[in-house]
Design an enzyme around this catalytic site. Structure first.
Site, mmCIF file in Angstrom:
data_model
loop_
_atom_site.group_PDB
_atom_site.id
_atom_site.type_symbol
_atom_site.label_atom_id
_atom_site.label_comp_id
_atom_site.label_asym_id
_atom_site.label_seq_id
_atom_site.Cartn_x
_atom_site.Cartn_y
_atom_site.Cartn_z
ATOM 1 N N LYS A 150 0.815 -1.217 0.000
ATOM 2 C CA LYS A 150 0.000 0.000 0.000
ATOM 3 C C LYS A 150 0.850 1.270 0.000
ATOM 4 O O LYS A 150 0.598 2.197 -0.769
ATOM 5 C CB LYS A 150 -0.931 -0.046 1.219
ATOM 6 C CG LYS A 150 -1.830 1.151 1.404
ATOM 7 C CD LYS A 150 -2.948 0.874 2.382
ATOM 8 C CE LYS A 150 -2.519 0.089 3.585
ATOM 9 N NZ LYS A 150 -1.465 0.736 4.389
ATOM 10 N N THR B 117 3.954 1.489 -0.938
ATOM 11 C CA THR B 117 4.697 1.508 -2.204
ATOM 12 C C THR B 117 3.854 2.102 -3.317
ATOM 13 O O THR B 117 4.334 2.931 -4.109
ATOM 14 C CB THR B 117 5.137 0.074 -2.570
ATOM 15 O OG1 THR B 117 5.919 -0.463 -1.504
ATOM 16 C CG2 THR B 117 5.957 0.053 -3.847
ATOM 17 N N ARG C 74 2.173 8.028 7.107
ATOM 18 C CA ARG C 74 2.409 7.918 8.552
ATOM 19 C C ARG C 74 3.885 7.634 8.819
ATOM 20 O O ARG C 74 4.587 7.107 7.976
ATOM 21 C CB ARG C 74 1.564 6.787 9.137
ATOM 22 C CG ARG C 74 0.065 7.038 9.109
ATOM 23 C CD ARG C 74 -0.689 5.785 9.464
ATOM 24 N NE ARG C 74 -0.400 4.712 8.510
ATOM 25 C CZ ARG C 74 -0.503 3.415 8.785
ATOM 26 N NH1 ARG C 74 -0.865 3.015 9.981
ATOM 27 N NH2 ARG C 74 -0.231 2.522 7.858
ATOM 28 N N PHE D 95 -3.402 -0.807 7.025
ATOM 29 C CA PHE D 95 -3.971 -2.149 6.852
ATOM 30 C C PHE D 95 -5.124 -2.151 5.839
ATOM 31 O O PHE D 95 -5.131 -1.339 4.910
ATOM 32 C CB PHE D 95 -4.366 -2.749 8.195
ATOM 33 C CG PHE D 95 -3.189 -3.149 9.033
ATOM 34 C CD1 PHE D 95 -2.142 -3.881 8.491
ATOM 35 C CD2 PHE D 95 -3.092 -2.769 10.363
ATOM 36 C CE1 PHE D 95 -1.040 -4.249 9.253
ATOM 37 C CE2 PHE D 95 -1.978 -3.127 11.128
ATOM 38 C CZ PHE D 95 -0.971 -3.870 10.567
ATOM 39 N N TRP E 174 7.096 -0.947 -7.944
ATOM 40 C CA TRP E 174 8.304 -1.429 -7.274
ATOM 41 C C TRP E 174 9.470 -1.431 -8.264
ATOM 42 O O TRP E 174 10.574 -1.016 -7.935
ATOM 43 C CB TRP E 174 8.089 -2.838 -6.719
ATOM 44 C CG TRP E 174 9.170 -3.279 -5.775
ATOM 45 C CD1 TRP E 174 9.165 -3.187 -4.427
ATOM 46 C CD2 TRP E 174 10.444 -3.845 -6.135
ATOM 47 N NE1 TRP E 174 10.344 -3.661 -3.898
ATOM 48 C CE2 TRP E 174 11.150 -4.073 -4.926
ATOM 49 C CE3 TRP E 174 11.052 -4.182 -7.343
ATOM 50 C CZ2 TRP E 174 12.428 -4.621 -4.903
ATOM 51 C CZ3 TRP E 174 12.344 -4.731 -7.314
ATOM 52 C CH2 TRP E 174 13.013 -4.948 -6.107
#
Length: 553
Positions: free
Chosen positions: A69, A71, A92, A299, A407
């Site tokens: 998430k 990334t 965060r 999450f 990525w």
């Protein structure tokens, strides 16, 4: 190449140059070395009105297969800037618990990272330490008040304020303080939470300025008297002392991505045991400086996104213009029953079975009236057939699923996704909150359980029932609900993957957090102080004679 090696080999620009990209003057930043800075509050310069488009990135329930998430969030920020869109990301701050434990850091991965990666994942600008100090100073003042005569008549058996530490330490979950004789204090049971689960962290993330921070701190309920009346920090008379310890921590932190996109990283609550969103100040600052703010919630969508939409949005005064749900072929196959060591093998059947998890999150987010798009975070092992099957399943549910190869390619791997989001952001969102503050505690929780989790019932312990009755008497029942639940499942059973049906959520107790402005409902056996795994990530970390770090991911 490993994430840390990519980050260490990257060209990093002086933070003043990153600040200038969003028209920040040198007197609007406080540098922490050449590559990190805090922003002065309020900003002093002239900042023209922006579009203020807000994109929320969330995900399916996490698995050991990985979702990515953060990334994707970083890659999207870089993609927007490649499209010549003025964008910033708001993330965060990582907690040392996962960094030293099993999950790792929270700076993205591959060629979609924020840097300096090592600093951000470790001590950064000291915000976590300031929060820990503020929290534990309050604990010391509480115990000192009781020891020095207890003018407020605090019942030491009913002190609910816990000490904290920003590391996973199961040995501190339940402790006894004040042992050792008359001069060592009044013995009582206590315990430690992890710093990122603390109310102090939530307050930092939900406060709009220093005055709001102080007001929220004054409302913290630290315990109850012998006649069961609540006692607050304001009653204790130490609001100012606690607030001044956070005078620097309340300022958002400015860093950059590998592609030099400005990024604000501030606040770090966990989404499974706290509200899981970065600070309101960080999000508002990004929206005042850029046309597009890309932020993430912790999450899965059942936890972080629900709390973003039902707790943060009312305080922020702005709902997302688009929600991005991150999924991977690998993770969906695991939700479909495939073992981790078999995920490299193509398996469309398992993928479509596991799609039920993503499908539930799609429906949950769509009910808020905000446009939704799926980001397929690409892995090398993904086959064209698997990706096509996933895209077709999403299409049948009225949502586009777009591959994001961030990525490996950074922002260039998310250009199509970014273009789709730009288009969706032009649509008029019709945001509908899940519940109203006037709803009862049970009504709010039942809506979360049935509409977001897909459960059928809620069961309350005797303690929880007594607390609910007490909260009604005290007028606390009109606060939002912050569910503390396992992140691994839509239910409160971590082993129930996919999209379980007809399950019951068990509420064992509540923790009132009036400073944060919500009630925490502890479900199942969820813990507010995690433990380290048998082989923690810390085992592989090191620093050489030149100060170069290794083993952080």
């Amino acid at each position: 190449m490993k994430d840390i090696e990519i980050a260490q080999n990257a060209q990093i620009k002086p933070i003043i140059e990153i600040a200038q990209k969003v028209n920040l003057d040198s007197d609007e930043i406080e540098q922490y070395g050449p590559y990190k800075a805090k922003l002065t509050l309020p900003l002093k310069g002239e900042h023209p009105k922006t579009k203020e488009k807000l994109i929320l990135v969330t995900a399916i329930n996490p698995t050991p297969a990985g979702e990515g998430k953060s990334t994707v969030t970083v890659g999207l920020g870089d993609a927007f800037n490649l499209l010549n869109k003025k964008a910033m990301i708001a993330l965060r701050e990582p907690s040392l618990g996962p960094v030293m434990g099993i999950k790792g850091g929270a700076t993205g991965g591959g060629y979609s990272q924020v840097i300096p990666m090592e600093d951000i994942n470790l001590h950064f600008t000291g915000d976590m330490h300031a929060l820990t100090a503020a929290n534990n100073t309050l604990s010391a003042l509480i115990d000192n008040h009781i020891f020095q005569g207890n003018a407020l008549n605090i019942d030491q058996r009913r002190v609910i304020w816990k000490r904290v530490l920003d590391i996973n330490d199961r040995a501190l979950r339940h402790v006894v303080v004040g042992l050792g004789g008359v001069m060592q204090g009044i013995p009582r049971e206590d315990g430690f939470d992890i710093t990122v689960a603390s109310e102090m962290m939530a307050i930092l993330c939900l406060a709009t300025d220093i005055n709001d921070l102080k007001e929220r701190i004054s409302k913290i309920v630290i315990g109850y008297t012998f006649t069961k009346e609540p006692v607050t920090v304001g009653d204790l008379g130490v609001t100012g002392a606690i607030s001044l310890l956070l005078k620097d921590a309340i300022k958002p932190n400015l860093v950059q991505t590998l592609a030099h996109t400005p990024a604000i990283i501030h606040g770090g609550p966990f989404a499974n045991i706290a509200h899981g969103c970065n600070s309101i100040i960080a999000t508002q600052t990004c929206m005042s400086l850029a046309d597009y703010t890309i932020t993430e919630a912790g999450f899965g969508a059942d936890l972080g996104a629900e709390k973003f939409l039902d707790i943060k949005v009312p305080a922020l005064g702005k709902s997302p213009d688009t929600v991005v749900i991150v999924a991977t072929v690998r993770a969906l196959k695991m939700h479909g029953g495939v073992a981790k060591d078999e995920l490299e093998q193509p398996n469309v059947e398992a993928l479509l079975k596991g799609y039920a998890n993503l499908q539930k999150h799609l429906g949950s987010m769509q009910r808020y009236g905000v446009p939704v798009v799926v980001a397929i975070n690409k892995f090398v092992s993904d086959t064209p057939e698997e990706i096509a099957a996933l895209q077709a399943a999403c299409q049948d549910d009225g949502v586009k699923a777009i591959v994001a190869d961030v990525w490996a390619q950074g922002g260039a791997g998310a250009l199509q996704l970014a273009e789709e989001i730009v288009s969706l952001c032009e649509n008029e969102a019709d945001f509908k909150p899940l519940y109203q503050v006037e709803d009862s505690i049970d009504e709010k929780i039942t809506k979360i359980v049935t509409e977001i989790y897909g459960g059928s019932d809620v069961e309350y312990s005797l303690k929880a029932k007594k607390q609910m009755a007490q909260f009604v008497e005290l007028g606390w029942d009109k606060l939002p609900i912050c569910m503390a639940k396992t992140q691994y499942s839509l239910s409160d059973n971590a082993k129930a993957l996919g999209a379980p049906k007809d399950f019951t959520i068990h509420i064992r107790e509540f923790v009132p957090k009036l400073g944060a402005g919500f009630l925490v409902a502890l479900t199942g056996n969820v813990l507010t102080m995690p433990g380290l795994p048998k082989k923690p990530a810390a085992d592989g970390m090191d620093i050489d004679a030149d100060g170069k770090l290794s083993g952080i991911y």
